[in-house]
Design a protein around this motif. Structure first.
Motif, PDB file in Angstrom:
ATOM      1  N   GLY A 262       0.778  -1.232   0.000  1.00  0.00           N
ATOM      2  CA  GLY A 262       0.000   0.000   0.000  1.00  0.00           C
ATOM      3  C   GLY A 262       0.803   1.271   0.000  1.00  0.00           C
ATOM      4  N   ASN A 263       2.134   1.183  -0.036  1.00  0.00           N
ATOM      5  CA  ASN A 263       2.967   2.386  -0.091  1.00  0.00           C
ATOM      6  C   ASN A 263       2.927   2.973  -1.503  1.00  0.00           C
ATOM      7  N   VAL A 264       2.582   4.241  -1.613  1.00  0.00           N
ATOM      8  CA  VAL A 264       2.450   4.885  -2.915  1.00  0.00           C
ATOM      9  C   VAL A 264       3.829   5.167  -3.495  1.00  0.00           C
ATOM     10  N   LEU A 265       4.034   4.702  -4.711  1.00  0.00           N
ATOM     11  CA  LEU A 265       5.327   4.846  -5.377  1.00  0.00           C
ATOM     12  C   LEU A 265       5.344   5.976  -6.394  1.00  0.00           C
ATOM     13  N   LYS A 266       4.225   6.167  -7.060  1.00  0.00           N
ATOM     14  CA  LYS A 266       4.201   7.145  -8.140  1.00  0.00           C
ATOM     15  C   LYS A 266       2.779   7.663  -8.345  1.00  0.00           C
ATOM     16  N   MET A 267       2.661   8.947  -8.700  1.00  0.00           N
ATOM     17  CA  MET A 267       1.355   9.552  -9.007  1.00  0.00           C
ATOM     18  C   MET A 267       1.540  10.544 -10.149  1.00  0.00           C
ATOM     19  N   ASN A 268       0.491  10.732 -10.931  1.00  0.00           N
ATOM     20  CA  ASN A 268       0.541  11.802 -11.935  1.00  0.00           C
ATOM     21  C   ASN A 268       0.132  13.124 -11.292  1.00  0.00           C
ATOM     22  N   ASP A 269       0.188  14.195 -12.055  1.00  0.00           N
ATOM     23  CA  ASP A 269      -0.090  15.534 -11.505  1.00  0.00           C
ATOM     24  C   ASP A 269      -1.515  15.653 -10.974  1.00  0.00           C
ATOM     25  N   VAL A 270      -2.450  15.007 -11.670  1.00  0.00           N
ATOM     26  CA  VAL A 270      -3.852  15.069 -11.221  1.00  0.00           C
ATOM     27  C   VAL A 270      -3.982  14.449  -9.839  1.00  0.00           C
ATOM     28  N   ALA A 271      -3.310  13.308  -9.625  1.00  0.00           N
ATOM     29  CA  ALA A 271      -3.372  12.637  -8.320  1.00  0.00           C
ATOM     30  C   ALA A 271      -2.712  13.494  -7.238  1.00  0.00           C
ATOM     31  N   ILE A 272      -1.585  14.130  -7.589  1.00  0.00           N
ATOM     32  CA  ILE A 272      -0.892  14.993  -6.622  1.00  0.00           C
ATOM     33  C   ILE A 272      -1.800  16.144  -6.187  1.00  0.00           C
TER      34      ILE A 272
ATOM     35  N   ASN B 264     -10.603   1.923 -10.561  1.00  0.00           N
ATOM     36  CA  ASN B 264     -10.369   0.710 -11.356  1.00  0.00           C
ATOM     37  C   ASN B 264      -8.889   0.370 -11.218  1.00  0.00           C
ATOM     38  N   ALA B 265      -8.588  -0.816 -10.684  1.00  0.00           N
ATOM     39  CA  ALA B 265      -7.201  -1.157 -10.367  1.00  0.00           C
ATOM     40  C   ALA B 265      -6.820  -2.523 -10.906  1.00  0.00           C
ATOM     41  N   THR B 266      -5.513  -2.688 -11.164  1.00  0.00           N
ATOM     42  CA  THR B 266      -4.972  -3.965 -11.620  1.00  0.00           C
ATOM     43  C   THR B 266      -3.634  -4.217 -10.937  1.00  0.00           C
TER      44      THR B 266
ATOM     45  N   ALA C 243       0.700  -2.564  -7.663  1.00  0.00           N
ATOM     46  CA  ALA C 243      -0.688  -2.371  -8.107  1.00  0.00           C
ATOM     47  C   ALA C 243      -0.818  -0.967  -8.667  1.00  0.00           C
ATOM     48  N   GLN C 244      -1.642  -0.818  -9.691  1.00  0.00           N
ATOM     49  CA  GLN C 244      -1.874   0.489 -10.296  1.00  0.00           C
ATOM     50  C   GLN C 244      -3.375   0.740 -10.397  1.00  0.00           C
ATOM     51  N   GLY C 245      -3.753   1.987 -10.303  1.00  0.00           N
ATOM     52  CA  GLY C 245      -5.174   2.298 -10.355  1.00  0.00           C
ATOM     53  C   GLY C 245      -5.456   3.644 -10.986  1.00  0.00           C
ATOM     54  N   ILE C 246      -6.579   3.725 -11.684  1.00  0.00           N
ATOM     55  CA  ILE C 246      -7.093   4.993 -12.205  1.00  0.00           C
ATOM     56  C   ILE C 246      -8.237   5.417 -11.292  1.00  0.00           C
ATOM     57  N   ILE C 247      -8.163   6.635 -10.802  1.00  0.00           N
ATOM     58  CA  ILE C 247      -9.052   7.101  -9.734  1.00  0.00           C
ATOM     59  C   ILE C 247      -9.813   8.326 -10.221  1.00  0.00           C
ATOM     60  N   ARG C 248     -11.116   8.284 -10.041  1.00  0.00           N
ATOM     61  CA  ARG C 248     -11.963   9.414 -10.453  1.00  0.00           C
ATOM     62  C   ARG C 248     -12.683   9.999  -9.244  1.00  0.00           C
ATOM     63  N   ASP C 249     -12.708  11.309  -9.170  1.00  0.00           N
ATOM     64  CA  ASP C 249     -13.402  12.010  -8.091  1.00  0.00           C
ATOM     65  C   ASP C 249     -14.905  12.052  -8.402  1.00  0.00           C
ATOM     66  N   ILE C 250     -15.710  11.369  -7.584  1.00  0.00           N
ATOM     67  CA  ILE C 250     -17.171  11.349  -7.800  1.00  0.00           C
ATOM     68  C   ILE C 250     -17.910  11.996  -6.627  1.00  0.00           C
ATOM     69  N   THR C 251     -17.204  12.855  -5.902  1.00  0.00           N
ATOM     70  CA  THR C 251     -17.792  13.497  -4.719  1.00  0.00           C
ATOM     71  C   THR C 251     -19.047  14.279  -5.090  1.00  0.00           C
ATOM     72  N   PHE C 252     -18.980  15.038  -6.172  1.00  0.00           N
ATOM     73  CA  PHE C 252     -20.126  15.854  -6.582  1.00  0.00           C
ATOM     74  C   PHE C 252     -21.308  14.974  -6.978  1.00  0.00           C
TER      75      PHE C 252
END
Length: 405
Positions: free
Chosen positions: A77-87, A146-148, A160-169
């Motif tokens: 579960g330690n985060v290794l890498k994120m794109n700018d959107v995730a940051i 969605n993760a793989t 593990a890698q995942g694409i994460i979408r903000d659905i709060t609204f």
């Protein structure tokens, strides 16, 4: 050495030279072939390196420019890498500080998250997983993930890698919608209850007036002239009309209520019972052209629909021989029904108006102009539509649909 021995040695030497020459030629051909293969491999390697550079550049571009957050973590579960959107979304700068996804999971979703990640590790992927997290600022956000699992060359899981979408609204809108629906349901129940109370309170004095008029007429039978008796009869008819109107208004208010007590309803029985229940003059016939289906629903509401159609067809029949035909057909999405008569018909300009409350084209004492409005509300409750085809003096065909469940 004899001449024969010399000749034998010369022949052997000649054969050896020929064999050596042949071997040298084969070696030379193989050398040329290997050189050609070597050159092809060199060219292929250059192309492959160019392709790998191109793909790496493309993947890097996708990683950096994807609109959703992208995250890579190790198996703990330690985060290794994120794109700018995730940051931007999580608020952590991965180059300066590390964090574990377990640290940001919303407190009420911890057990649920553990089960989801267990599934990820066992099955290699999960889709459309939703959960809440805390951002670095402490805000609570809803995520769709969605993760793989990422595997090495030996097919061993390494990350593990995942694409994460903000659905709060979206979640906020869903909660508001749920709240509004519950409030609306509560208001509908209150209105329905209020309609029943008002109906009872209005009918009671009308019945009292009707009883008083009946007593007055009975007690003064010999004292009233014919005109007075006619006026009393008119009052009684008006009271009866008022009571019918109140009942119809209550019926209309409940027509759009949620469907309750759903059972398997045989529409053939509904129609057959109505033919016995309704007063159908001898010159009018009611026929089913096809067998009607059995539908799951509220039998009372289905009865209201067919009763209104049949009552109107009977009521507005002006022919010496009246014919009412009920037909049915099914398509992939809907049950479609039709009720055809050869009555007075309806002009085109009134086809939409007749479904409005209190809109009756023919002013009759036994018509309040609510019947077709009730029918429309019930049909819409079953996700259906209603329309008609009609020609004055020739008849009318009403069509309606019920969505197949």
């Amino acid at each position: 050495m004899s001449q024969d021995q010399i000749a034998i040695l010369q022949r052997a030497l000649k054969r050896e030279k020929a064999a050596r020459k042949s071997a040298e030629k084969i070696l030379e051909d193989k050398s040329r072939e290997l050189y050609a293969i070597s050159q092809e491999l060199k060219t292929s390697n250059l192309k492959l390196n160019d392709l790998l550079d191109e793909k790496s550049s493309t993947l890097k571009g996708i990683f950096e420019n994807i609109n959703d957050a992208y995250l890579v973590m190790d198996l703990w579960g330690n985060v290794l890498k994120m794109n700018d959107v995730a940051i931007d979304f999580f608020g952590y700068d991965i180059e300066k500080e590390r964090f574990n996804v377990a640290e940001i999971v919303y407190k009420d979703d911890i057990e649920y998250t553990r089960e989801a990640f267990k599934k990820l590790y066992e099955e290699g992927a999960f889709n459309n997983y939703t959960a809440r997290i805390y951002t670095k600022k402490g805000d609570v956000k809803w995520l769709l993930i969605n993760a793989t699992i990422v595997y090495d060359k030996e097919n061993k899981p390494i990350a593990a890698q995942g694409i994460i979408r903000d659905i709060t609204f979206i979640k906020s809108l869903e909660e508001q919608k749920e709240k509004i629906l519950k409030e609306l349901e509560k208001r509908n129940e209150e209105l329905y209850e209020y309609a029943h109370i008002v109906s009872h309170d209005l009918k009671s004095p009308l019945r009292n007036i009707d009883a008083l008029i009946s007593w007055i007429k009975s007690d003064n039978k010999d004292n009233f002239d014919e005109l007075t008796i006619q006026n009393f009869d008119l009052i009684e008819t008006t009271i009866e009309t008022m009571e019918t109107l109140i009942s119809n208004v209550l019926e209309y208010s409940s027509a759009g209520a949620n469907i309750g007590n759903e059972t398997e309803v045989d529409l053939n029985k509904i129609v057959d019972d109505l033919k016995e229940f309704l007063f159908i003059p001898k010159h009018i016939s009611v026929n089913k052209l096809n067998k009607l289906p059995t539908l799951k629903g509220d039998s009372t509401k289905f009865q209201q629909v067919f009763q209104n159609f049949l009552s109107n067809a009977i009521k507005f029949c002006d022919k010496e021989i009246g014919i009412i035909e009920i037909d049915y057909k099914e398509n992939q999405e809907y049950h479609q029904f039709s009720i055809k008569d050869n009555g007075i018909g309806i002009e085109k300009k009134y086809h939409d108006k007749i479904f409005k409350v209190f809109h009756s084209l023919n002013k009759r004492e036994d018509s309040t102009g609510i019947g077709l409005s009730i029918v429309k509300k019930i049909i819409e409750l079953y996700d259906g539509n209603i329309w008609l085809e009609s020609e004055p003096n020739k008849g009318t065909t009403f069509f309606f649909t019920i969505k197949i469940k």
